[in-house]
Design a protein around this motif. Sequence first.
Motif, PDB file in Angstrom:
ATOM      1  N   THR A   2       1.194  29.312  -3.592  1.00  0.00           N
ATOM      2  CA  THR A   2       2.363  29.730  -4.344  1.00  0.00           C
ATOM      3  C   THR A   2       2.426  31.250  -4.370  1.00  0.00           C
ATOM      4  O   THR A   2       1.485  31.916  -4.798  1.00  0.00           O
ATOM      5  CB  THR A   2       2.302  29.198  -5.786  1.00  0.00           C
ATOM      6  OG1 THR A   2       2.225  27.772  -5.754  1.00  0.00           O
ATOM      7  CG2 THR A   2       3.537  29.626  -6.562  1.00  0.00           C
ATOM      8  N   LEU A   3       3.542  31.795  -3.894  1.00  0.00           N
ATOM      9  CA  LEU A   3       3.710  33.245  -3.831  1.00  0.00           C
ATOM     10  C   LEU A   3       4.495  33.739  -5.044  1.00  0.00           C
ATOM     11  O   LEU A   3       5.393  33.052  -5.536  1.00  0.00           O
ATOM     12  CB  LEU A   3       4.441  33.628  -2.550  1.00  0.00           C
ATOM     13  CG  LEU A   3       3.675  33.373  -1.247  1.00  0.00           C
ATOM     14  CD1 LEU A   3       4.592  33.538  -0.048  1.00  0.00           C
ATOM     15  CD2 LEU A   3       2.483  34.306  -1.138  1.00  0.00           C
ATOM     16  N   LEU A  40       6.471  34.185   3.167  1.00  0.00           N
ATOM     17  CA  LEU A  40       5.757  33.411   4.175  1.00  0.00           C
ATOM     18  C   LEU A  40       4.530  32.796   3.493  1.00  0.00           C
ATOM     19  O   LEU A  40       3.577  33.506   3.163  1.00  0.00           O
ATOM     20  CB  LEU A  40       5.323  34.305   5.334  1.00  0.00           C
ATOM     21  CG  LEU A  40       6.423  35.159   6.006  1.00  0.00           C
ATOM     22  CD1 LEU A  40       5.825  36.045   7.088  1.00  0.00           C
ATOM     23  CD2 LEU A  40       7.519  34.272   6.571  1.00  0.00           C
ATOM     24  N   ALA A  41       4.563  31.486   3.286  1.00  0.00           N
ATOM     25  CA  ALA A  41       3.496  30.834   2.521  1.00  0.00           C
ATOM     26  C   ALA A  41       2.241  30.590   3.336  1.00  0.00           C
ATOM     27  O   ALA A  41       1.205  30.226   2.782  1.00  0.00           O
ATOM     28  CB  ALA A  41       4.007  29.518   1.939  1.00  0.00           C
ATOM     29  N   GLY A  42       2.329  30.785   4.658  1.00  0.00           N
ATOM     30  CA  GLY A  42       1.142  30.621   5.488  1.00  0.00           C
ATOM     31  C   GLY A  42       1.039  29.285   6.176  1.00  0.00           C
ATOM     32  O   GLY A  42       0.127  29.053   6.955  1.00  0.00           O
ATOM     33  N   GLY A  44       3.717  27.977   7.995  1.00  0.00           N
ATOM     34  CA  GLY A  44       4.841  27.875   8.920  1.00  0.00           C
ATOM     35  C   GLY A  44       6.195  27.930   8.257  1.00  0.00           C
ATOM     36  O   GLY A  44       7.223  27.934   8.938  1.00  0.00           O
ATOM     37  N   SER A  45       6.233  27.982   6.943  1.00  0.00           N
ATOM     38  CA  SER A  45       7.511  28.019   6.233  1.00  0.00           C
ATOM     39  C   SER A  45       7.952  29.456   5.992  1.00  0.00           C
ATOM     40  O   SER A  45       7.134  30.380   5.950  1.00  0.00           O
ATOM     41  CB  SER A  45       7.410  27.289   4.898  1.00  0.00           C
ATOM     42  OG  SER A  45       6.561  27.991   4.010  1.00  0.00           O
ATOM     43  N   VAL A  46       9.246  29.632   5.822  1.00  0.00           N
ATOM     44  CA  VAL A  46       9.797  30.929   5.449  1.00  0.00           C
ATOM     45  C   VAL A  46      10.917  30.701   4.439  1.00  0.00           C
ATOM     46  O   VAL A  46      11.720  29.770   4.585  1.00  0.00           O
ATOM     47  CB  VAL A  46      10.321  31.700   6.681  1.00  0.00           C
ATOM     48  CG1 VAL A  46      11.374  30.901   7.430  1.00  0.00           C
ATOM     49  CG2 VAL A  46      10.897  33.052   6.276  1.00  0.00           C
ATOM     50  N   VAL A  47      10.951  31.526   3.406  1.00  0.00           N
ATOM     51  CA  VAL A  47      12.030  31.501   2.417  1.00  0.00           C
ATOM     52  C   VAL A  47      12.584  32.915   2.308  1.00  0.00           C
ATOM     53  O   VAL A  47      11.823  33.886   2.171  1.00  0.00           O
ATOM     54  CB  VAL A  47      11.535  31.020   1.035  1.00  0.00           C
ATOM     55  CG1 VAL A  47      12.653  31.139  -0.006  1.00  0.00           C
ATOM     56  CG2 VAL A  47      11.048  29.579   1.119  1.00  0.00           C
ATOM     57  N   LEU A  48      13.896  33.039   2.388  1.00  0.00           N
ATOM     58  CA  LEU A  48      14.583  34.324   2.259  1.00  0.00           C
ATOM     59  C   LEU A  48      15.336  34.333   0.940  1.00  0.00           C
ATOM     60  O   LEU A  48      16.080  33.395   0.637  1.00  0.00           O
ATOM     61  CB  LEU A  48      15.580  34.519   3.411  1.00  0.00           C
ATOM     62  CG  LEU A  48      15.038  34.362   4.834  1.00  0.00           C
ATOM     63  CD1 LEU A  48      16.190  34.332   5.837  1.00  0.00           C
ATOM     64  CD2 LEU A  48      14.086  35.502   5.163  1.00  0.00           C
ATOM     65  N   ARG A  49      15.133  35.385   0.161  1.00  0.00           N
ATOM     66  CA  ARG A  49      15.851  35.506  -1.104  1.00  0.00           C
ATOM     67  C   ARG A  49      16.646  36.807  -1.130  1.00  0.00           C
ATOM     68  O   ARG A  49      16.134  37.869  -0.771  1.00  0.00           O
ATOM     69  CB  ARG A  49      14.891  35.449  -2.293  1.00  0.00           C
ATOM     70  CG  ARG A  49      14.244  34.080  -2.471  1.00  0.00           C
ATOM     71  CD  ARG A  49      13.519  33.948  -3.798  1.00  0.00           C
ATOM     72  NE  ARG A  49      12.910  32.627  -3.940  1.00  0.00           N
ATOM     73  CZ  ARG A  49      13.562  31.538  -4.351  1.00  0.00           C
ATOM     74  NH1 ARG A  49      14.838  31.644  -4.705  1.00  0.00           N
ATOM     75  NH2 ARG A  49      12.946  30.383  -4.435  1.00  0.00           N
ATOM     76  N   LEU A  66      10.034  32.948  12.112  1.00  0.00           N
ATOM     77  CA  LEU A  66       9.208  33.997  11.512  1.00  0.00           C
ATOM     78  C   LEU A  66       8.084  33.394  10.665  1.00  0.00           C
ATOM     79  O   LEU A  66       7.049  34.029  10.448  1.00  0.00           O
ATOM     80  CB  LEU A  66      10.088  34.917  10.656  1.00  0.00           C
ATOM     81  CG  LEU A  66       9.411  36.066   9.906  1.00  0.00           C
ATOM     82  CD1 LEU A  66       8.705  37.014  10.872  1.00  0.00           C
ATOM     83  CD2 LEU A  66      10.447  36.833   9.067  1.00  0.00           C
ATOM     84  N   GLY A  67       8.272  32.146  10.221  1.00  0.00           N
ATOM     85  CA  GLY A  67       7.256  31.496   9.401  1.00  0.00           C
ATOM     86  C   GLY A  67       5.920  31.334  10.101  1.00  0.00           C
ATOM     87  O   GLY A  67       4.885  31.207   9.441  1.00  0.00           O
TER      88      GLY A  67
END
Length: 326
Positions: A2-3, A40-42, A44-49, A66-67
């Motif tokens: 969790t970032l 980037l949670a590490g 392979g996922s990416v979330v843009l806010r 980019l994930g």
Amino acid sequence: MTLPLIAPMLATPGRLPPVAQDTRWAYETKQDGQRAVVYLAGGGSVVLRARSGEDITAAYPELLPLGDALGGTPAVLDGEILALDEQGRADFQLLQSRMGLVQAPGRAARLAATAPVHLVLFDVLHLGGRSLLRSPYLRRRSRLEELALAGPCWSTPGALVGHGREALEATRAHGLEGLVCKRLDSAYEPGVRSRAWIKIRNMRVADVLVGGWLPGKGRLTGLPGALLVGQRSGTGLRYVGGVGTGWSEAERTELAALLRAAATDACPFDSVPRSADARWVVPRLVGEVRYSTRTRAGLLRQPSWLRLRPDLTPEESAADLPDISP
């Protein structure tokens, strides 16, 4: 993992640092796009806010790879999403067609295939489970460059330490939006508009003809709230936008008298601006306005009034109107 959610640090409008302090600052190109914090949670996922905190990932599917760029290393990065024109320069109008597609993933995917955006990365806020917010800018920048984040739709442009005047002149020469000055020893201040980051916007100046105005409201009742301005083209007077800022109270009162004296029932523009409240005038008042860029249709972005130009006749004004297809 969790970032932490981190609001982006903001720059304060200003001027170049004093020459004696030049080497204490880094200089980055100011980009005309949509600010994005990248998570980037590490795995392979990416979330843009967005700056507001809204999840805008679905609008930019071309950035999903980019994930995998850092493998299993989690990170929070700061950057700007751009849409580039044929010359490789950021075009905010092009980007606007993508910004509202969070709820339209199918259309976003089609546009991503034909006109992909580009993500410029300029800071790292959290890396490998450790916060870097209190680390000085120079250290964060070094860690970011060590990540070597360069891909088909993302990059990490360099930052120049010192030589601020030359950097600013280079942005002007290449038609870029401006410059961001960042103090080398500055921590990252989430959500704060800080004096440790200074933004300088390159502004242009143009002569325009006043063809109409919009009535002001409240304390501006009876005075112009905005001027409708144009520039001469091969077919007549082309509308280039509304100007609603830049006057003192005395200047607004002077303009009101001049506009009443030039009133007419006929719209002087080639195409009538969409405004039911517009009042038209004979286009004989020449003014000077400051603006950032033009849209693809030739409208002025972020215009503000500078002054009347009684030294110019209507025939002498607006010589810098670009060739724009109707």
